[in-house]
Write a protein that holds these residues in place. Structure first.
Motif, PDB file in Angstrom:
ATOM      1  N   ASN A 177      20.915 -20.896  23.778  1.00 59.67           N
ATOM      2  CA  ASN A 177      21.779 -20.052  22.958  1.00 59.67           C
ATOM      3  C   ASN A 177      20.988 -19.317  21.884  1.00 59.67           C
ATOM      4  O   ASN A 177      21.244 -18.135  21.613  1.00 59.67           O
ATOM      5  CB  ASN A 177      22.883 -20.890  22.307  1.00 59.67           C
ATOM      6  CG  ASN A 177      23.908 -21.367  23.311  1.00 59.67           C
ATOM      7  OD1 ASN A 177      24.006 -20.827  24.410  1.00 59.67           O
ATOM      8  ND2 ASN A 177      24.666 -22.379  22.943  1.00 59.67           N
ATOM      9  N   ASP A 178      20.020 -19.997  21.289  1.00 63.12           N
ATOM     10  CA  ASP A 178      19.215 -19.360  20.245  1.00 63.12           C
ATOM     11  C   ASP A 178      18.420 -18.188  20.798  1.00 63.12           C
ATOM     12  O   ASP A 178      18.300 -17.137  20.158  1.00 63.12           O
ATOM     13  CB  ASP A 178      18.264 -20.373  19.596  1.00 63.12           C
ATOM     14  CG  ASP A 178      18.987 -21.320  18.657  1.00 63.12           C
ATOM     15  OD1 ASP A 178      20.161 -21.067  18.351  1.00 63.12           O
ATOM     16  OD2 ASP A 178      18.364 -22.318  18.239  1.00 63.12           O
ATOM     17  N   GLU A 200      19.104 -16.421  23.523  1.00 64.51           N
ATOM     18  CA  GLU A 200      20.010 -15.352  23.921  1.00 64.51           C
ATOM     19  C   GLU A 200      20.570 -14.617  22.719  1.00 64.51           C
ATOM     20  O   GLU A 200      20.882 -13.426  22.792  1.00 64.51           O
ATOM     21  CB  GLU A 200      21.132 -15.936  24.791  1.00 64.51           C
ATOM     22  CG  GLU A 200      20.616 -16.415  26.146  1.00 64.51           C
ATOM     23  CD  GLU A 200      21.632 -17.268  26.891  1.00 64.51           C
ATOM     24  OE1 GLU A 200      22.707 -17.554  26.313  1.00 64.51           O
ATOM     25  OE2 GLU A 200      21.357 -17.631  28.043  1.00 64.51           O
ATOM     26  N   ASN A 201      20.699 -15.318  21.579  1.00 59.11           N
ATOM     27  CA  ASN A 201      21.214 -14.696  20.358  1.00 59.11           C
ATOM     28  C   ASN A 201      20.130 -14.053  19.509  1.00 59.11           C
ATOM     29  O   ASN A 201      20.404 -13.545  18.427  1.00 59.11           O
ATOM     30  CB  ASN A 201      21.955 -15.748  19.511  1.00 59.11           C
ATOM     31  CG  ASN A 201      23.187 -16.275  20.204  1.00 59.11           C
ATOM     32  OD1 ASN A 201      23.782 -15.592  21.025  1.00 59.11           O
ATOM     33  ND2 ASN A 201      23.582 -17.501  19.882  1.00 59.11           N
ATOM     34  N   LYS A 229      17.634 -15.590  18.042  1.00 54.82           N
ATOM     35  CA  LYS A 229      17.232 -16.443  16.932  1.00 54.82           C
ATOM     36  C   LYS A 229      15.911 -17.178  17.185  1.00 54.82           C
ATOM     37  O   LYS A 229      15.354 -17.783  16.272  1.00 54.82           O
ATOM     38  CB  LYS A 229      18.325 -17.469  16.635  1.00 54.82           C
ATOM     39  CG  LYS A 229      19.642 -16.864  16.163  1.00 54.82           C
ATOM     40  CD  LYS A 229      20.675 -17.951  15.905  1.00 54.82           C
ATOM     41  CE  LYS A 229      21.995 -17.369  15.444  1.00 54.82           C
ATOM     42  NZ  LYS A 229      23.015 -18.431  15.222  1.00 54.82           N
ATOM     43  N   THR A 244      15.711 -18.123  29.715  1.00 51.97           N
ATOM     44  CA  THR A 244      16.997 -17.655  30.185  1.00 51.97           C
ATOM     45  C   THR A 244      17.430 -18.525  31.348  1.00 51.97           C
ATOM     46  O   THR A 244      16.602 -19.132  32.031  1.00 51.97           O
ATOM     47  CB  THR A 244      16.920 -16.188  30.644  1.00 51.97           C
ATOM     48  OG1 THR A 244      15.928 -16.082  31.690  1.00 51.97           O
ATOM     49  CG2 THR A 244      16.533 -15.275  29.506  1.00 51.97           C
TER      50      THR A 244
END
Length: 245
Positions: free
Chosen positions: A88-89, A91-92, A94, A12
């Protein structure tokens, strides 16, 4: 353990603003970011930056540029060979950190660090090398702080370091620690102090209040305390290398 394994807080953070000034080259088949000091393409001292799990991206590149501005050749090898965790992965939802870590053990990462050190010393003629490790990379600063490898070490909020690795260092080591850190916790920090005392090497631990794991590379710089701590942690490294490298 001198520090716990990486956890969710390792993936993060905030992407910092700026335009990296270095270039990507390859060492063997490993992409490596190179940032040179001004007007000096053949410096005798270099810094190898061993990254967090996000790898080579704007934040780490800007830090390399800052070390280059201090007169060092700064390089960032891709420890993950094209397979970093993307902010991004994660946080999403993934990214599967436990599964990812199985593909990035010491047997995978050690050869990358080894080849980077060899290239700097044998191909570029670098005389002395400092190692900088953020989070995941802190383990490898400790593993390679040996004669003929890294001469001096610095790590911020290290993760996954064993007491055996910390106790086996053969050079000066400086650590920047966060008050809020489930990986390099207060008890583990104090245990590390006892381990470092037994090494006979110069060592330093600076503790920064009101900041969390990752602050030295991924903090929200709009928060005044975060910005101050990040900048002071960088200056800690600069002063350490100025003294011992």
């Amino acid at each position: 353990m001198a520090s716990n394994p990486p956890a969710a807080c390792c993936a993060t953070g905030f992407k910092h603003e700026g335009n990296p000034s270095g270039e990507i080259k390859t060492i063997g088949n490993v992409e490596t970011y190179f940032s040179y000091p001004k007007d000096n393409k053949t410096p005798e001292k270099a810094i190898i930056i061993l990254t967090d799990i996000i790898g080579i991206y704007t934040n780490s590149q800007l830090i390399a540029d800052d070390f280059a501005a201090q007169g060092y050749l700064a390089v960032i090898p891709d420890l993950f060979q094209g397979d970093p965790i993307k902010l991004n992965d994660f946080e999403n939802g993934k990214a599967d950190l436990p599964a990812w870590l199985q593909n990035h053990q010491t047997t995978h990462v050690d050869p990358v660090v080894e080849s980077t050190v060899k290239h700097l010393r044998e191909e570029l003629g670098v005389k002395k090398i400092g190692g900088v490790g953020y989070c995941f990379g802190g383990k490898y600063v400790c593993r390679f702080l040996k004669e003929g490898k890294l001469d001096v070490g610095y790590t911020a909020h290290p993760s996954f370091v064993t007491h055996e690795e910390l106790g086996a260092i053969k050079g000066p080591l400086s650590i920047a620690a966060a008050e809020i850190d489930q990986i390099f916790t207060t008890p583990l920090r104090h245990e590390s102090e006892e381990t470092l005392k037994k090494t006979g090497q110069p060592w330093q631990i600076n503790l920064f209040s009101n900041v969390a794991h990752g602050f030295a590379v991924r903090a929200d710089l709009s928060v005044k305390q975060n910005k101050f701590a990040k900048e002071q942690a960088f200056l800690q490294a600069v002063c350490w290398f100025g003294q011992y490298l």
